[in-house]
Design a protein around this motif. Sequence first.
Motif, PDB file in Angstrom:
ATOM      1  N   MET A   1       0.843  -1.199   0.000  1.00  0.00           N
ATOM      2  CA  MET A   1       0.000   0.000   0.000  1.00  0.00           C
ATOM      3  C   MET A   1       0.875   1.244   0.000  1.00  0.00           C
ATOM      4  SD  MET A   1      -2.945   1.096   2.726  1.00  0.00           S
ATOM      5  CE  MET A   1      -3.858   2.613   2.522  1.00  0.00           C
ATOM      6  N   LYS A   2       0.589   2.190  -0.878  1.00  0.00           N
ATOM      7  CA  LYS A   2       1.401   3.395  -1.030  1.00  0.00           C
ATOM      8  C   LYS A   2       1.117   4.344   0.128  1.00  0.00           C
ATOM      9  CE  LYS A   2       2.616   7.058  -4.243  1.00  0.00           C
ATOM     10  NZ  LYS A   2       2.326   7.675  -5.568  1.00  0.00           N
ATOM     11  N   GLN A   3       2.227   4.759   0.822  1.00  0.00           N
ATOM     12  CA  GLN A   3       2.081   5.645   1.955  1.00  0.00           C
ATOM     13  C   GLN A   3       1.801   7.069   1.497  1.00  0.00           C
ATOM     14  OE1 GLN A   3       5.565   5.347   4.346  1.00  0.00           O
ATOM     15  NE2 GLN A   3       4.980   3.369   5.262  1.00  0.00           N
ATOM     16  N   LYS A   4       1.028   7.786   2.348  1.00  0.00           N
ATOM     17  CA  LYS A   4       0.699   9.169   2.028  1.00  0.00           C
ATOM     18  C   LYS A   4       1.945  10.031   2.184  1.00  0.00           C
ATOM     19  CE  LYS A   4      -2.521  12.852   3.222  1.00  0.00           C
ATOM     20  NZ  LYS A   4      -3.637  13.250   4.099  1.00  0.00           N
ATOM     21  N   LYS A   5       2.152  10.898   1.233  1.00  0.00           N
ATOM     22  CA  LYS A   5       3.341  11.764   1.242  1.00  0.00           C
ATOM     23  C   LYS A   5       3.238  12.756   2.378  1.00  0.00           C
ATOM     24  CE  LYS A   5       6.097  14.838  -1.642  1.00  0.00           C
ATOM     25  NZ  LYS A   5       6.213  15.503  -2.965  1.00  0.00           N
ATOM     26  N   SER A   6       4.369  12.900   3.137  1.00  0.00           N
ATOM     27  CA  SER A   6       4.397  13.813   4.276  1.00  0.00           C
ATOM     28  C   SER A   6       4.397  15.253   3.789  1.00  0.00           C
ATOM     29  CB  SER A   6       5.631  13.544   5.137  1.00  0.00           C
ATOM     30  OG  SER A   6       5.732  14.510   6.150  1.00  0.00           O
ATOM     31  N   ALA A   7       3.802  16.121   4.621  1.00  0.00           N
ATOM     32  CA  ALA A   7       3.784  17.550   4.313  1.00  0.00           C
ATOM     33  C   ALA A   7       5.117  18.222   4.645  1.00  0.00           C
ATOM     34  CB  ALA A   7       2.657  18.232   5.073  1.00  0.00           C
ATOM     35  N   PHE A   8       5.990  17.466   5.276  1.00  0.00           N
ATOM     36  CA  PHE A   8       7.277  18.005   5.688  1.00  0.00           C
ATOM     37  C   PHE A   8       8.405  17.170   5.061  1.00  0.00           C
ATOM     38  CE2 PHE A   8       4.167  18.973   8.928  1.00  0.00           C
ATOM     39  CZ  PHE A   8       4.341  20.325   9.109  1.00  0.00           C
ATOM     40  N   THR A   9       9.409  17.859   4.595  1.00  0.00           N
ATOM     41  CA  THR A   9      10.544  17.196   3.928  1.00  0.00           C
ATOM     42  C   THR A   9      11.773  17.252   4.812  1.00  0.00           C
ATOM     43  OG1 THR A   9      11.226  19.247   2.845  1.00  0.00           O
ATOM     44  CG2 THR A   9       9.670  17.820   1.664  1.00  0.00           C
ATOM     45  N   ILE A  10      12.657  16.287   4.553  1.00  0.00           N
ATOM     46  CA  ILE A  10      13.954  16.267   5.235  1.00  0.00           C
ATOM     47  C   ILE A  10      15.035  16.248   4.154  1.00  0.00           C
ATOM     48  CG2 ILE A  10      15.496  14.995   6.785  1.00  0.00           C
ATOM     49  CD1 ILE A  10      13.016  13.834   8.150  1.00  0.00           C
ATOM     50  N   LYS A  11      15.874  17.257   4.151  1.00  0.00           N
ATOM     51  CA  LYS A  11      16.926  17.341   3.132  1.00  0.00           C
ATOM     52  C   LYS A  11      18.272  17.645   3.799  1.00  0.00           C
ATOM     53  CE  LYS A  11      13.973  18.961  -0.628  1.00  0.00           C
ATOM     54  NZ  LYS A  11      13.757  20.016  -1.634  1.00  0.00           N
ATOM     55  N   PRO A  12      19.298  16.855   3.391  1.00  0.00           N
ATOM     56  CA  PRO A  12      20.637  17.158   3.928  1.00  0.00           C
ATOM     57  C   PRO A  12      21.260  18.352   3.179  1.00  0.00           C
ATOM     58  CG  PRO A  12      20.723  15.251   2.479  1.00  0.00           C
ATOM     59  CD  PRO A  12      19.286  15.661   2.536  1.00  0.00           C
ATOM     60  N   PHE A  13      22.064  19.131   3.886  1.00  0.00           N
ATOM     61  CA  PHE A  13      22.790  20.202   3.231  1.00  0.00           C
ATOM     62  C   PHE A  13      24.107  20.426   3.989  1.00  0.00           C
ATOM     63  CE2 PHE A  13      20.582  22.371   6.561  1.00  0.00           C
ATOM     64  CZ  PHE A  13      21.435  23.367   6.968  1.00  0.00           C
ATOM     65  N   LYS A  14      25.102  21.001   3.270  1.00  0.00           N
ATOM     66  CA  LYS A  14      26.429  21.214   3.849  1.00  0.00           C
ATOM     67  C   LYS A  14      26.532  22.650   4.339  1.00  0.00           C
ATOM     68  CE  LYS A  14      29.944  19.332   1.867  1.00  0.00           C
ATOM     69  NZ  LYS A  14      31.076  19.052   0.919  1.00  0.00           N
ATOM     70  N   ASN A  15      26.921  22.760   5.627  1.00  0.00           N
ATOM     71  CA  ASN A  15      27.124  24.082   6.192  1.00  0.00           C
ATOM     72  C   ASN A  15      28.442  24.699   5.676  1.00  0.00           C
ATOM     73  OD1 ASN A  15      24.816  24.192   7.928  1.00  0.00           O
ATOM     74  ND2 ASN A  15      25.805  22.601   9.159  1.00  0.00           N
ATOM     75  N   ARG A  16      28.684  25.950   5.991  1.00  0.00           N
ATOM     76  CA  ARG A  16      29.888  26.628   5.534  1.00  0.00           C
ATOM     77  C   ARG A  16      31.146  25.997   6.118  1.00  0.00           C
ATOM     78  NH1 ARG A  16      28.004  32.983   6.241  1.00  0.00           N
ATOM     79  NH2 ARG A  16      26.339  32.913   4.639  1.00  0.00           N
ATOM     80  N   ASN A  17      30.971  25.421   7.302  1.00  0.00           N
ATOM     81  CA  ASN A  17      32.121  24.757   7.899  1.00  0.00           C
ATOM     82  C   ASN A  17      32.312  23.340   7.396  1.00  0.00           C
ATOM     83  OD1 ASN A  17      30.009  23.470   9.098  1.00  0.00           O
ATOM     84  ND2 ASN A  17      30.474  24.128  11.192  1.00  0.00           N
ATOM     85  N   GLY A  18      31.501  22.937   6.449  1.00  0.00           N
ATOM     86  CA  GLY A  18      31.631  21.617   5.843  1.00  0.00           C
ATOM     87  C   GLY A  18      30.888  20.510   6.550  1.00  0.00           C
ATOM     88  N   VAL A  19      30.170  20.809   7.658  1.00  0.00           N
ATOM     89  CA  VAL A  19      29.415  19.786   8.402  1.00  0.00           C
ATOM     90  C   VAL A  19      28.055  19.578   7.749  1.00  0.00           C
ATOM     91  CG1 VAL A  19      28.382  19.178  10.618  1.00  0.00           C
ATOM     92  CG2 VAL A  19      30.601  20.351  10.548  1.00  0.00           C
ATOM     93  N   ILE A  20      27.662  18.314   7.646  1.00  0.00           N
ATOM     94  CA  ILE A  20      26.376  17.977   7.034  1.00  0.00           C
ATOM     95  C   ILE A  20      25.278  18.115   8.087  1.00  0.00           C
ATOM     96  CG2 ILE A  20      24.998  16.202   5.896  1.00  0.00           C
ATOM     97  CD1 ILE A  20      27.252  17.319   4.205  1.00  0.00           C
ATOM     98  N   SER A  21      24.194  18.848   7.796  1.00  0.00           N
ATOM     99  CA  SER A  21      23.014  18.970   8.651  1.00  0.00           C
ATOM    100  C   SER A  21      21.788  18.496   7.877  1.00  0.00           C
ATOM    101  CB  SER A  21      22.820  20.424   9.096  1.00  0.00           C
ATOM    102  OG  SER A  21      23.886  20.858   9.911  1.00  0.00           O
ATOM    103  N   PHE A  22      20.650  18.312   8.657  1.00  0.00           N
ATOM    104  CA  PHE A  22      19.402  17.835   8.045  1.00  0.00           C
ATOM    105  C   PHE A  22      18.301  18.842   8.365  1.00  0.00           C
ATOM    106  CE2 PHE A  22      22.093  14.202   8.729  1.00  0.00           C
ATOM    107  CZ  PHE A  22      21.957  13.474   7.567  1.00  0.00           C
TER     108      PHE A  22
END
Length: 421
Positions: A1-22
Amino acid sequence: MKQKKSAFTIKPFKNRNGVISFRVAGWLLGERIRKNFKTREDAIAERAALELRVLQSQSNLRGASTFLTEAQLREAEAAFLRLEKARRPLTFYLDYALANYREPEAALKIADAIETYMKARKEDVQQALIGKRQLRNIRLELTEFQRHFPTQTLAEAGTEALHAYIRRDSGSLKTQNNRRGVLCAFFNHAVRKEWVGGNPVAKIPRNRIEHNRGSAEALTAERAAQLMAHVESVHGGAFVPFFALCLFAGIRPEGEISKLPAADVRLENAAITIEPWVSKVNMRRLITIQPNLAAWLKAYPLDEYPVIPPKDKMKSIAKKLTRIRQKFGVGHDVLRHTFISMHVGKFRSMGDTALQAGNSESIIRRHYLNVTTTQEAEAFFGIAPKRSPAVKTAATAEEAGASQSTDITAADAGAPHRLAA
C-alpha cells in the motif's frame, strides 16, 4: 500500500564549515517551518511531531504540556465530555463529591455501623425512650439489611439500591414504610456521626396508604367467647389474665402487657393504671375495668395467675401463646382492635375510647367508627368465665355481695346477652 506523502521534507545540506546537517521544512497552520538538526534521526523525530500537530489541528485536538499521566488525561477528557451539557463547571461537581462522599477504603462498613448504632438504641431502651419491642424490630430489620449488604460500606449504599431493598419480596406498602423508617433513622445517625455526607433514604418517598374506615381486623363476640373458653381449658388457665386484659381492656399485647405490674390492676377501684414507662406512647392512662373483666380477674386472681407465667413454672411460653393465637387467627393487635371496636359500639364515645386505648380520636374515627353494633358489643362485654370467683375470706365474700349488682357471676349465666362458650 502506497504511503501518504508527508507535508514536511527532510533534506541534507552542507554548512559553511563543511558539516552535514538535516533540514525539516514545510507549512503548519499557514506558518513556514524550517529547522536544522545534526542527525537524520533528530530530523525524523521532529517531522513526526509536526505531522502529529497537523492531525491534531484537523481533529480538534490540542497539544499541551501537562504533569498528568496518559491515563489521567483520558479520564479528564472523559469527565469533560460527560459534562458537555452540564450547567456548572467540573470543579463544582468535584467540590460537591469531596464534601458528600466518603472513600470506601476509609468509610465505615455497614456491619460495623449497625453494631455501633444498636448500642445507642439499647441505651435508649434503658432511658425509656423506646420500648423493647421497638428495639427488637430495629434489630431484625438491620440484621436483614446487613445480610443484603454483607461487605459494602455506608458510602456504597446508594438510593437506588436502598429503594430496591425496601421494596424486596413484594412487601406491602405499610411494610415498605416500616423498612424505610428504620433505615432512615439509621442513616440519620450515620450523618450525625459524620460517617456519610448525606442520608440516601431521605430521597425515597413514603408510600401513601389510603385507609378505609373500619379496616382494623377484630373478632366477633362469638369468636371472642370461643377464644376465652379455649384459654380457660388449656394450661390450667394460666394464660387467662393475659388474654382477658388484652381483649377486655385493650392493653397492647406486645410492649405493654409484659411490663404491667399486678399492683396497677385495681379491682377495688375498677381501674387499671398504665404508667408512662409501660405505655407504648409514653403517656399515662386509666382503663375502666368492665364488669366481665372483673369477673375474669376474680376467677383467676393475678397473685395466683400472673399476667405472664413465670419461666420456672412454664416453659416455651411464647410458643404456647403463638399456638393459641394461630388456632383462632389472632394477629398482632387483633385483641386490642376488638376491644376498641366493641368499646365504641357499646359506649358510643370516641373520646372516652381514645383515652382508655391510648389512641387519638382521629385513629378511632378512621378505623373503628360504626363497625360494631350495640347488640354485638353488649354480647362481647357479657363474656364471663366458667370458673366461679374464689372466696378467700369473709371480708371478700361481703365485698362480693356488695358489688353483686355490677359483677357478672355464675348467676348471670342465663342472661340473654351472655354467649355460651
